[in-house]
Design a protein around this motif. Structure first.
Motif, mmCIF file in Angstrom:
data_model
loop_
_atom_site.group_PDB
_atom_site.id
_atom_site.type_symbol
_atom_site.label_atom_id
_atom_site.label_comp_id
_atom_site.label_asym_id
_atom_site.label_seq_id
_atom_site.Cartn_x
_atom_site.Cartn_y
_atom_site.Cartn_z
ATOM 1 N N ALA A 69 74.366 29.934 66.947
ATOM 2 C CA ALA A 69 75.693 29.255 68.204
ATOM 3 C C ALA A 69 76.737 29.575 68.531
ATOM 4 O O ALA A 69 77.544 29.793 68.959
ATOM 5 C CB ALA A 69 75.077 27.746 68.057
ATOM 6 N N ASP A 72 77.942 32.700 69.349
ATOM 7 C CA ASP A 72 77.506 32.611 70.736
ATOM 8 C C ASP A 72 79.307 32.323 71.416
ATOM 9 O O ASP A 72 80.335 32.441 72.361
ATOM 10 C CB ASP A 72 77.121 31.760 70.907
ATOM 11 C CG ASP A 72 75.507 31.750 71.801
ATOM 12 O OD1 ASP A 72 75.333 32.894 71.446
ATOM 13 O OD2 ASP A 72 74.948 31.354 72.553
ATOM 14 N N GLU A 76 81.927 33.879 74.237
ATOM 15 C CA GLU A 76 81.683 33.386 75.409
ATOM 16 C C GLU A 76 83.428 33.420 76.033
ATOM 17 O O GLU A 76 84.067 33.240 74.986
ATOM 18 C CB GLU A 76 81.604 32.217 75.040
ATOM 19 C CG GLU A 76 79.783 31.875 74.799
ATOM 20 C CD GLU A 76 79.432 30.708 75.142
ATOM 21 O OE1 GLU A 76 80.130 29.772 75.095
ATOM 22 O OE2 GLU A 76 78.235 30.244 75.193
ATOM 23 N N ARG A 111 71.456 32.903 81.502
ATOM 24 C CA ARG A 111 70.368 31.789 80.696
ATOM 25 C C ARG A 111 70.536 30.786 80.715
ATOM 26 O O ARG A 111 69.532 30.393 80.422
ATOM 27 C CB ARG A 111 71.155 32.540 79.064
ATOM 28 C CG ARG A 111 71.003 33.504 78.395
ATOM 29 C CD ARG A 111 72.169 33.819 76.970
ATOM 30 N NE ARG A 111 71.921 35.049 76.185
ATOM 31 C CZ ARG A 111 72.502 35.234 75.821
ATOM 32 N NH1 ARG A 111 73.740 34.756 75.248
ATOM 33 N NH2 ARG A 111 72.511 36.551 74.488
ATOM 34 N N VAL A 112 71.330 29.968 80.891
ATOM 35 C CA VAL A 112 71.614 28.500 81.812
ATOM 36 C C VAL A 112 71.133 27.856 82.815
ATOM 37 O O VAL A 112 69.941 27.767 83.093
ATOM 38 C CB VAL A 112 72.928 27.627 82.072
ATOM 39 C CG1 VAL A 112 73.188 26.869 82.646
ATOM 40 C CG2 VAL A 112 73.768 28.692 80.579
ATOM 41 N N GLU A 114 68.929 30.513 84.831
ATOM 42 C CA GLU A 114 67.252 31.766 84.707
ATOM 43 C C GLU A 114 67.660 32.078 86.657
ATOM 44 O O GLU A 114 65.874 32.333 86.750
ATOM 45 C CB GLU A 114 66.592 31.353 84.284
ATOM 46 C CG GLU A 114 66.728 30.813 82.241
ATOM 47 C CD GLU A 114 64.971 30.479 82.041
ATOM 48 O OE1 GLU A 114 64.536 29.613 82.789
ATOM 49 O OE2 GLU A 114 65.167 29.830 81.323
#
Lengths: 242, 182
Positions: A69, A72, A76, A111-112, A114
């Motif tokens: 995480a 990430d 990000e 990802r969030v 899809e």
């Protein structure tokens, strides 16, 4: 509308095949009756993990999750995108930098949500931005601080667009308007649009920049007509050489 | 002393990219998540992968969490369940046995909070175990075994309608039993 009450138990326990499960999920999005029934069933099913004997996960698992995480976060673009765009990147570095940032944005969106549609949109944005050569950042003024947008013009000055971030939704009947302003102070509306709820939103300006020296975004109550609403963000721009 | 953050607060913080919220949620639900994944997959490596995948999915998708559709625990465990079943279906060689074969070991913890949870868990376990065997097996094989409706019908040698009926009546009975205990 065909209800799905007959399949809700199978859906909740995961016993429907993928296509059946997707169909039920889609129906639940638009049917309050089935959604209420599904919620009751899901409440019971959600307790089933309680019957499982508890086992301790390996301690390293926690560290692995947190490390992933944290990685990430480092990758990000969520907060760094406007900063990067503001940083007056050179015309050589800019396509690469923005492309990379948007590619990461696309990955996050995928990802969030899809959503193939969302991914396709970001890919289109990436393709377009990769050919950009001039940009100006507009920062939201109070009380719109936190929002912003980068006006991007491509080398051929066709289809300039603004890549907005953090646009707030507006009340029913209101919309954002993108304006171009001439040196004599005349305002020309480029386009009107509504926030789509995504972190980033790309909006075509609707006309070329030649002859204008400022860009602004306002909140308006109509898609046409003169500017009447408050200014949300504004920037002086230098039209590209023709 | 810092007050314990509520689940909705933690999910909100998760969406705001607060790493400490992920840490707190893992500390709260990592154990039951791992236990569920282990129960479905029957082996530790796959369970670890599923839990890691699920918590990272929650981290990356916290913005999609809709409070009105359920609580954070259900949301997290539902991600774990989906991913574990997906993995199980890809590895079709192993299908875990019904629950009684796994055993009914008590949790190896003894805090008051855990003890209270264990009472709640016992109620759920009793409600499930109190079902007629056909209903209980149908629910267990679907939820923990990852069997689809057609596989269940074939495995149990009954029509699809019977599978649906057993599952519906079983879950309704469980719901009534748990409501009566509250």
């Amino acid at each position: 509308m065909t209800h799905v009450l007959d399949d809700l138990e199978l859906y909740a326990t995961g016993a429907l095949p993928a296509e059946g499960s997707a169909a039920v999920a889609a129906h639940l999005e638009r049917c309050a009756e089935c959604r209420a029934a599904a919620a009751e069933i899901a409440e019971v099913v959600s307790l089933l993990p309680d019957v499982v004997p508890l086992r301790d996960p390996p301690p390293a698992l926690r560290e692995r999750i947190l490390a992933a995480a944290a990685a990430d976060l480092a990758r990000e673009p969520r907060r760094s995108l406007p900063d990067l765009l503001r940083a007056r990147l050179t015309s050589v570095a800019m396509p690469v930098a923005i492309g990379l940032v948007l590619l990461l944005g696309a990955t996050t969106a995928m990802r969030v949500q899809e959503s193939q549609a969302q991914l396709a949109l970001y890919e289109e944005q990436l393709e377009r931005i990769s050919h950009a050569n001039r940009s100006w950042y507009m920062e939201g003024v109070e009380p719109w601080a936190g929002m912003g947008g980068t006006l991007v013009v491509q080398s051929n000055d066709r289809r300039p667009f603004v890549l907005f971030h953090d646009l707030r939704p507006l009340p029913q009947g209101q919309m954002y308007a993108v304006w171009l302003i001439e040196p004599d102070g005349s305002w020309t509306r480029g386009t009107s649009f509504r926030a789509d709820g995504n972190k980033y939103q790309l909006v075509d300006v609707g006309r070329e920049l030649a002859g204008f020296d400022q860009c602004a975004v306002t909140v308006e109550a109509s898609e046409t007509g003169k500017r009447q609403g408050p200014i949300v963000m504004q920037s002086r721009i230098a039209p590209p050489s023709r | 002393m810092t007050a314990e953050r509520s689940d909705p607060d933690l999910v909100e913080a998760l969406a705001a990219r607060d790493l400490s919220a992920l840490s707190a949620l893992y500390d709260r639900y990592g154990r039951v998540a791992y236990s569920l994944a282990y129960r479905i997959l029957g082996e530790p490596e796959g369970a670890e992968d599923v839990v890691q995948d699920a918590f990272l999915a929650a981290w990356r998708g916290a913005g999609t969490f809709r409070r009105e559709r359920g609580n954070a625990r259900s949301w997290l465990l539902s991600i774990v369940h989906h991913r574990a079943v997906d993995l199980l279906r890809r590895k079709t060689a192993f299908r875990p046995a019904p629950l009684e074969a796994v055993g009914d070991r008590p949790a190896d913890v003894d805090t008051a909070e855990e003890a209270a949870k264990n009472v709640e868990h016992r109620s759920v376990r009793d409600a499930l175990q109190g079902l007629p065997e056909a209903q209980r097996r149908t629910i267990e094989l679907a939820y923990f075994g990852g069997y689809t409706q057609s596989e269940l019908a074939e495995l149990m040698g009954v029509p699809l309608g019977t599978v649906k009926g057993r599952m519906r009546i079983g879950l309704q009975k469980m719901r009534r039993a748990l409501v009566a205990l509250r």
